[in-house]
Design a protein around this motif. Structure first.
Motif, PDB file in Angstrom:
ATOM      1  N   VAL A  19      73.346  23.100  70.369  1.00 31.73           N
ATOM      2  CA  VAL A  19      71.859  23.653  69.838  1.00 31.73           C
ATOM      3  C   VAL A  19      72.075  25.173  69.800  1.00 31.73           C
ATOM      4  O   VAL A  19      71.413  25.797  69.069  1.00 31.73           O
ATOM      5  N   ALA A  20      72.362  25.823  71.057  1.00 28.32           N
ATOM      6  CA  ALA A  20      72.474  27.266  71.218  1.00 28.32           C
ATOM      7  C   ALA A  20      73.001  27.878  70.153  1.00 28.32           C
ATOM      8  O   ALA A  20      72.779  28.950  69.776  1.00 28.32           O
ATOM      9  N   VAL A  21      74.427  27.366  69.673  1.00 26.13           N
ATOM     10  CA  VAL A  21      75.299  28.111  68.738  1.00 26.13           C
ATOM     11  C   VAL A  21      74.612  27.799  67.170  1.00 26.13           C
ATOM     12  O   VAL A  21      74.275  28.900  66.605  1.00 26.13           O
ATOM     13  N   PHE A  22      73.953  26.631  67.107  1.00 24.90           N
ATOM     14  CA  PHE A  22      73.351  26.486  65.499  1.00 24.90           C
ATOM     15  C   PHE A  22      72.025  27.258  65.666  1.00 24.90           C
ATOM     16  O   PHE A  22      71.796  27.453  64.325  1.00 24.90           O
ATOM     17  N   THR A  23      71.440  27.512  66.802  1.00 25.10           N
ATOM     18  CA  THR A  23      70.490  28.138  66.714  1.00 25.10           C
ATOM     19  C   THR A  23      70.327  29.712  66.559  1.00 25.10           C
ATOM     20  O   THR A  23      69.593  30.657  66.189  1.00 25.10           O
ATOM     21  N   MET A  24      71.353  30.044  67.651  1.00 26.57           N
ATOM     22  CA  MET A  24      71.642  31.801  67.751  1.00 26.57           C
ATOM     23  C   MET A  24      71.953  32.391  66.361  1.00 26.57           C
ATOM     24  O   MET A  24      71.713  33.345  65.952  1.00 26.57           O
ATOM     25  N   ILE A  25      73.134  31.739  65.614  1.00 31.81           N
ATOM     26  CA  ILE A  25      73.664  32.309  64.605  1.00 31.81           C
ATOM     27  C   ILE A  25      72.706  32.829  63.548  1.00 31.81           C
ATOM     28  O   ILE A  25      72.637  33.578  62.861  1.00 31.81           O
ATOM     29  N   PRO A  26      71.662  31.740  63.166  1.00 27.48           N
ATOM     30  CA  PRO A  26      70.813  31.853  62.112  1.00 27.48           C
ATOM     31  C   PRO A  26      69.666  33.334  62.515  1.00 27.48           C
ATOM     32  O   PRO A  26      69.352  33.848  61.843  1.00 27.48           O
ATOM     33  N   ILE A  27      69.419  33.132  63.789  1.00 29.81           N
ATOM     34  CA  ILE A  27      68.308  34.304  64.272  1.00 29.81           C
ATOM     35  C   ILE A  27      69.299  35.539  64.332  1.00 29.81           C
ATOM     36  O   ILE A  27      68.265  36.561  63.673  1.00 29.81           O
ATOM     37  N   TRP A  28      70.242  35.519  64.777  1.00 30.56           N
ATOM     38  CA  TRP A  28      70.903  36.698  64.859  1.00 30.56           C
ATOM     39  C   TRP A  28      71.157  37.364  63.336  1.00 30.56           C
ATOM     40  O   TRP A  28      71.197  38.630  63.252  1.00 30.56           O
ATOM     41  N   ASN A  29      71.414  36.587  62.478  1.00 25.64           N
ATOM     42  CA  ASN A  29      71.890  37.135  61.013  1.00 25.64           C
ATOM     43  C   ASN A  29      70.799  37.295  60.201  1.00 25.64           C
ATOM     44  O   ASN A  29      70.820  37.787  58.947  1.00 25.64           O
ATOM     45  N   ASP A  30      69.328  36.809  60.697  1.00 26.51           N
ATOM     46  CA  ASP A  30      68.531  36.715  59.802  1.00 26.51           C
ATOM     47  C   ASP A  30      68.017  38.330  59.315  1.00 26.51           C
ATOM     48  O   ASP A  30      67.884  39.120  60.202  1.00 26.51           O
ATOM     49  N   LEU A  31      67.810  38.178  57.961  1.00 21.78           N
ATOM     50  CA  LEU A  31      66.921  39.436  57.443  1.00 21.78           C
ATOM     51  C   LEU A  31      65.849  39.401  56.997  1.00 21.78           C
ATOM     52  O   LEU A  31      64.959  40.302  56.810  1.00 21.78           O
ATOM     53  N   TRP A  32      65.340  38.194  56.611  1.00 24.28           N
ATOM     54  CA  TRP A  32      64.034  37.876  55.920  1.00 24.28           C
ATOM     55  C   TRP A  32      62.815  38.285  56.788  1.00 24.28           C
ATOM     56  O   TRP A  32      61.987  38.878  56.531  1.00 24.28           O
ATOM     57  N   PHE A  33      62.705  37.578  58.102  1.00 24.79           N
ATOM     58  CA  PHE A  33      61.777  37.633  58.774  1.00 24.79           C
ATOM     59  C   PHE A  33      61.689  39.298  59.497  1.00 24.79           C
ATOM     60  O   PHE A  33      60.469  39.687  59.818  1.00 24.79           O
ATOM     61  N   PRO A  34      62.662  39.723  59.833  1.00 22.84           N
ATOM     62  CA  PRO A  34      62.655  41.200  60.395  1.00 22.84           C
ATOM     63  C   PRO A  34      62.044  42.019  59.312  1.00 22.84           C
ATOM     64  O   PRO A  34      61.226  43.021  59.650  1.00 22.84           O
ATOM     65  N   LEU A  35      62.339  41.695  58.313  1.00 20.16           N
ATOM     66  CA  LEU A  35      61.839  42.633  56.911  1.00 20.16           C
ATOM     67  C   LEU A  35      60.470  42.408  56.719  1.00 20.16           C
ATOM     68  O   LEU A  35      59.826  43.568  56.290  1.00 20.16           O
ATOM     69  N   ILE A  36      60.057  41.095  57.120  1.00 23.24           N
ATOM     70  CA  ILE A  36      58.633  41.169  56.473  1.00 23.24           C
ATOM     71  C   ILE A  36      57.529  41.421  57.744  1.00 23.24           C
ATOM     72  O   ILE A  36      56.491  41.885  57.637  1.00 23.24           O
ATOM     73  N   LEU A  37      58.167  40.843  59.002  1.00 22.02           N
ATOM     74  CA  LEU A  37      57.220  40.993  60.291  1.00 22.02           C
ATOM     75  C   LEU A  37      57.271  42.089  61.141  1.00 22.02           C
ATOM     76  O   LEU A  37      56.367  42.626  61.790  1.00 22.02           O
ATOM     77  N   ALA A  38      58.698  42.636  61.147  1.00 25.56           N
ATOM     78  CA  ALA A  38      58.645  43.829  61.915  1.00 25.56           C
ATOM     79  C   ALA A  38      59.717  44.802  61.406  1.00 25.56           C
ATOM     80  O   ALA A  38      60.815  44.995  61.792  1.00 25.56           O
ATOM     81  N   PRO A  39      59.245  45.439  60.595  1.00 28.17           N
ATOM     82  CA  PRO A  39      60.168  46.443  59.679  1.00 28.17           C
ATOM     83  C   PRO A  39      60.219  47.907  60.072  1.00 28.17           C
ATOM     84  O   PRO A  39      60.748  48.860  59.710  1.00 28.17           O
ATOM     85  N   SER A  40      59.106  48.132  61.114  1.00 29.02           N
ATOM     86  CA  SER A  40      59.199  49.538  61.879  1.00 29.02           C
ATOM     87  C   SER A  40      60.317  49.783  62.659  1.00 29.02           C
ATOM     88  O   SER A  40      61.300  48.995  63.140  1.00 29.02           O
ATOM     89  N   GLU A  41      60.450  51.230  62.664  1.00 29.00           N
ATOM     90  CA  GLU A  41      61.809  51.449  63.094  1.00 29.00           C
ATOM     91  C   GLU A  41      61.894  51.063  64.649  1.00 29.00           C
ATOM     92  O   GLU A  41      63.028  50.948  65.365  1.00 29.00           O
ATOM     93  N   ALA A  42      60.751  51.001  65.530  1.00 26.22           N
ATOM     94  CA  ALA A  42      60.757  50.543  66.929  1.00 26.22           C
ATOM     95  C   ALA A  42      61.307  49.058  66.950  1.00 26.22           C
ATOM     96  O   ALA A  42      61.552  48.653  68.149  1.00 26.22           O
ATOM     97  N   THR A  43      61.104  48.329  66.110  1.00 26.59           N
ATOM     98  CA  THR A  43      61.481  46.716  66.088  1.00 26.59           C
ATOM     99  C   THR A  43      62.309  46.378  65.060  1.00 26.59           C
ATOM    100  O   THR A  43      62.627  45.077  65.130  1.00 26.59           O
ATOM    101  N   LYS A  44      63.276  47.223  64.548  1.00 23.97           N
ATOM    102  CA  LYS A  44      64.191  46.700  63.736  1.00 23.97           C
ATOM    103  C   LYS A  44      65.186  45.927  64.555  1.00 23.97           C
ATOM    104  O   LYS A  44      65.785  46.510  65.583  1.00 23.97           O
ATOM    105  N   THR A  45      65.853  44.927  63.853  1.00 23.25           N
ATOM    106  CA  THR A  45      66.936  43.926  64.707  1.00 23.25           C
ATOM    107  C   THR A  45      68.081  44.616  63.951  1.00 23.25           C
ATOM    108  O   THR A  45      68.069  45.563  63.018  1.00 23.25           O
ATOM    109  N   ILE A  46      69.405  44.240  64.554  1.00 18.12           N
ATOM    110  CA  ILE A  46      70.500  44.913  64.059  1.00 18.12           C
ATOM    111  C   ILE A  46      70.878  44.403  62.765  1.00 18.12           C
ATOM    112  O   ILE A  46      71.561  45.294  62.168  1.00 18.12           O
ATOM    113  N   THR A  47      70.522  43.281  62.038  1.00 18.62           N
ATOM    114  CA  THR A  47      70.691  42.907  60.720  1.00 18.62           C
ATOM    115  C   THR A  47      70.093  43.903  59.823  1.00 18.62           C
ATOM    116  O   THR A  47      70.850  44.564  59.004  1.00 18.62           O
ATOM    117  N   LEU A  48      68.852  44.092  60.016  1.00 13.65           N
ATOM    118  CA  LEU A  48      68.036  45.110  59.228  1.00 13.65           C
ATOM    119  C   LEU A  48      68.485  46.517  59.332  1.00 13.65           C
ATOM    120  O   LEU A  48      68.422  47.227  58.455  1.00 13.65           O
TER     121      LEU A  48
END
Length: 279
Positions: free
Chosen positions: A202-231
């Motif tokens: 479960v950890a592996v199958f859950t972690m990979i989509p979270i780490w690689n996600d671009l959609w929700f960081p772009l929609i919910l947290a696009p500010s410079e202080a909250t950008k994830t590494i994918t964004l």
């Protein structure tokens, strides 16, 4: 003898196909990581070679760390991923234990309801999620991402863990109850250690989509202080599109945690997948 030879031939063919698939899947990762440690001339002259004394260069990593705010992006992704994994595994395991251990009215209906979360993409509810986050004042916060990713990962976690928990011996749990153990103690001390392979899966199958996600960081947290590494990587790559050293270094840093996670949980992951296949 002919049957044994046929079985051996099938096993060798299956292993050959799996090895070929592994090589094809890892080849791009190898090229990216290897070339991130070379200078630009070596990248274009011989992209498949291992860095040597003349070609070794860390200018790409220096550029990323100096100009790309990658430390902050990496920290944000790490916080979001670790927090989301913790809540997914905790709440998913507790819900799976309740569904597999206790019989109550609506038990099967609840399981089917949770299974719908696997079939229906959470991105279909992006507008509603954004409205909720705006009303709650959570836009441009890491909390918003943690809540969304926890909700996204729970259906799969419950589905996988409930199947494994049904295989835990009832005699073991009843013996714990006879000894006076509480349900929480039985859950944390007796059941969870026995389903560690499933937890790793479960950890592996859950972690990979979270780490690689671009959609929700772009929609919910696009500010410079909250950008994830994918964004942050997308913005950085767009800025340094012609600087191949920096681009390859940024990609290498982005995929590093996924490789580390696989190396750490590979044995448990394989045990979990094979155990699920046997069932």
């Amino acid at each position: 003898m002919s049957q044994a030879r046929h079985s051996t031939a099938r096993s060798l063919a299956a292993h050959a196909v799996l090895i070929l698939y592994t090589v094809i899947a890892l080849f791009p990762v190898f090229v990216v990581v290897v070339n991130s440690f070379k200078n630009r001339r070596a990248i274009f002259a011989d992209p498949l070679s291992v860095p040597g004394p003349e070609s070794f260069d860390l200018i790409g990593y220096r550029t990323v760390l100096a100009q790309g705010d990658f430390v902050l992006y990496f920290q944000n992704s790490l916080i979001v991923t670790v927090a989301s994994l913790f809540f997914v595994l905790l709440f998913g395991a507790m819900a799976a234990f309740a569904l597999s251990e206790y019989r109550f009215r609506g038990n099967m209906l609840m399981g089917l309801y949770l299974a719908l979360g696997i079939m229906i993409p959470i991105r279909l509810g992006t507008v509603a999620i954004l409205q909720m986050m705006v009303a709650s004042g959570l836009v441009n916060t890491l909390t918003a991402l943690v809540l969304v990713y926890t909700a996204q990962g729970l259906p799969l976690a419950v589905f996988i863990l409930s199947e494994f928990m049904r295989g835990v011996s009832d005699d073991l749990k009843n013996a714990g109850r006879i000894d006076g153990l509480s349900e929480y103690t039985i859950f944390f001390r007796l059941v969870l250690p026995l389903v560690r392979p499933a937890m790793a899966t479960v950890a592996v199958f859950t972690m990979i989509p979270i780490w690689n996600d671009l959609w929700f960081p772009l929609i919910l947290a696009p500010s410079e202080a909250t950008k994830t590494i994918t964004l942050g990587s997308q913005v950085f790559i767009g800025q340094f599109v012609t600087n191949w050293n920096a681009v390859l270094a940024a990609l290498s840093l982005a995929i590093l945690p996924v490789l580390v996670l696989y190396l750490v949980f590979s044995r448990q992951l394989i045990r979990g997948i094979t155990a699920g296949a046997v069932k």
